[in-house]
Design a protein around this motif. Structure first.
Motif, PDB file in Angstrom:
ATOM      1  N   LYS A  28      46.599  34.742  26.442  1.00 47.47           N
ATOM      2  CA  LYS A  28      45.364  35.630  25.777  1.00 47.47           C
ATOM      3  C   LYS A  28      43.969  35.586  26.685  1.00 47.47           C
ATOM      4  N   ALA A  29      44.044  34.497  27.507  1.00 49.32           N
ATOM      5  CA  ALA A  29      42.742  34.451  28.439  1.00 49.32           C
ATOM      6  C   ALA A  29      43.013  35.221  29.579  1.00 49.32           C
ATOM      7  N   ILE A  30      44.291  35.378  30.092  1.00 51.11           N
ATOM      8  CA  ILE A  30      44.540  36.246  31.361  1.00 51.11           C
ATOM      9  C   ILE A  30      44.506  37.680  30.684  1.00 51.11           C
ATOM     10  N   LYS A  31      45.165  37.957  29.671  1.00 44.98           N
ATOM     11  CA  LYS A  31      45.162  39.391  29.289  1.00 44.98           C
ATOM     12  C   LYS A  31      43.638  40.021  28.906  1.00 44.98           C
ATOM     13  N   SER A  32      42.940  39.050  28.532  1.00 44.28           N
ATOM     14  CA  SER A  32      41.413  39.437  28.302  1.00 44.28           C
ATOM     15  C   SER A  32      40.634  40.138  29.344  1.00 44.28           C
ATOM     16  N   MET A  33      41.185  39.719  30.743  1.00 42.37           N
ATOM     17  CA  MET A  33      40.632  40.324  31.933  1.00 42.37           C
ATOM     18  C   MET A  33      40.923  41.838  32.001  1.00 42.37           C
ATOM     19  N   CYS A  34      41.625  42.332  31.062  1.00 44.12           N
ATOM     20  CA  CYS A  34      41.940  43.882  31.163  1.00 44.12           C
ATOM     21  C   CYS A  34      40.914  44.665  30.392  1.00 44.12           C
ATOM     22  N   GLY A  35      40.940  45.846  30.887  1.00 44.78           N
ATOM     23  CA  GLY A  35      39.957  46.881  29.986  1.00 44.78           C
ATOM     24  C   GLY A  35      38.889  47.625  30.896  1.00 44.78           C
ATOM     25  N   CYS A  36      37.905  47.857  30.495  1.00 47.16           N
ATOM     26  CA  CYS A  36      36.872  48.511  31.343  1.00 47.16           C
ATOM     27  C   CYS A  36      35.554  47.779  31.620  1.00 47.16           C
ATOM     28  N   TYR A  37      35.246  47.744  32.714  1.00 51.28           N
ATOM     29  CA  TYR A  37      33.880  46.340  32.979  1.00 51.28           C
ATOM     30  C   TYR A  37      33.108  47.126  33.931  1.00 51.28           C
ATOM     31  N   GLU A  38      31.728  47.023  33.469  1.00 51.19           N
ATOM     32  CA  GLU A  38      30.597  47.098  34.761  1.00 51.19           C
ATOM     33  C   GLU A  38      30.648  45.561  35.472  1.00 51.19           C
ATOM     34  N   VAL A  39      30.713  45.861  36.896  1.00 48.70           N
ATOM     35  CA  VAL A  39      30.963  44.739  37.645  1.00 48.70           C
ATOM     36  C   VAL A  39      29.638  44.475  38.442  1.00 48.70           C
ATOM     37  N   LYS A  40      29.429  43.072  38.806  1.00 46.02           N
ATOM     38  CA  LYS A  40      28.091  42.895  39.778  1.00 46.02           C
ATOM     39  C   LYS A  40      28.751  41.952  40.643  1.00 46.02           C
ATOM     40  N   PHE A  41      28.830  42.689  41.957  1.00 52.23           N
ATOM     41  CA  PHE A  41      29.670  41.686  42.997  1.00 52.23           C
ATOM     42  C   PHE A  41      28.372  41.181  43.692  1.00 52.23           C
ATOM     43  N   ASN A  42      28.125  39.763  44.018  1.00 52.44           N
ATOM     44  CA  ASN A  42      27.123  38.797  44.580  1.00 52.44           C
ATOM     45  C   ASN A  42      27.681  37.902  45.615  1.00 52.44           C
TER      46      ASN A  42
END
Length: 299
Positions: A28-42
């Protein structure tokens, strides 16, 4: 005697039940990373250890933003494959990194240095209950991989591992003073999405000599979940191109199945592999793809 046997059986079933429940939490944790995301790379270089204190130039602090679709490509009980797709200016799609999660995996390609990986096989008891994260380049060639246990406690869901990796794309075009990035990767699932936290060592590695620590850096990538409709362009792109990249993945799987050290050319005809593959049409034959990838493998 019967009571003892019954107790052993009940305890055994309880352990099995807990194990399956734990694995379900992991999935469940692994698959919850799927989908559409706004990402901030720092990213920020934190400490330097170079002896050349006068001329050493640390990397500039980096803040980038992006919209990313994470596609669930394969969903099996012991293997989950997720493809990241960057969306630029709402319509331009860039095939980004890929992450495979494998349960109790024993076969590893450990990054050594430059463009070489060493095959390693672990005993099954060393990876009991663990998930391997295998991360791939944009051309689906290997990048880095490591194994660890997912932890679920106090409402937190965390996976942490330290492993060697090539220079990231943000670095390899501007830095040539180190050739290994020892990454401590922490993936944490949050209420708003997930966080990819990193504590990295920039290392100079040569054959038959001790590693030299050049500098350290901190990475903090924040994935905030948004409605899937914002990533519609990436979803459409994947529908049109997924068969091409399946052929690419299938070819790499035959390479990895050889279970031996892997060395790759940086370029062929002055072109890196990802550029050659990115130019291909969706209906390119598997024979042509196989020939292209083979040309980058040093025999």
């Amino acid at each position: 005697m019967k009571r003892i046997i019954l107790l052993i059986l009940v305890t055994g079933f309880a352990t099995i039940g807990y194990s399956q429940d734990k694995k379900s939490q992991d999935i469940k944790a692994i698959k919850s990373m799927c989908g559409c995301y706004e990402v901030k790379f720092n990213f920020a270089e934190t400490f330097k250890y170079s002896k050349d204190t006068l001329n050493y130039k640390p990397s500039k602090t980096k803040h980038d933003y992006g919209l990313e679709w994470v596609e669930l490509v394969e969903d099996q009980p012991n293997k989950i494959v997720m493809q990241h797709l960057l969306i630029v200016n709402d319509q331009t799609i860039i095939k980004h990194w890929r992450q495979d999660w494998m349960f109790e995996n024993t076969n590893f390609y450990d990054f050594y240095k430059d463009t070489s990986w060493k095959f390693k096989k672990l005993p099954s008891n060393a990876v009991k209950g663990q998930w391997t994260q295998k991360v791939y380049q944009v051309d689906d060639s290997p990048r880095y991989e490591g194994t660890a246990t997912w932890s679920h406690y106090d409402g937190r869901h965390v996976w942490e591992n330290t492993t060697d990796a090539p220079l990231p794309r943000r670095e390899h075009t501007v830095r040539n003073d180190y050739n290994v990035l020892k990454r401590t990767n922490v993936h944490e699932i949050t209420a708003f999405g997930w966080i990819h936290d990193q504590d990295n060592d920039k290392i100079v590695r040569a054959d038959n000599t001790p590693d030299v620590l050049l500098a350290q850096e901190k990475g903090h990538d924040v994935y905030t979940k948004v409605d899937d409709s914002k990533c519609k362009a990436a979803q459409n792109w994947w529908k049109e191109n997924n068969q091409l990249w399946k052929k690419v993945r299938d070819k790499w799987e035959t390479v990895f199945a050889q279970n031996k050290n892997l060395n790759l050319e940086k370029t062929v005809n002055k072109q890196p592999l990802f550029m050659t593959l990115f130019d291909l049409k969706p209906d390119t034959s598997k024979e042509e793809i196989n020939t292209i990838i083979d040309s980058y493998i040093i025999k």
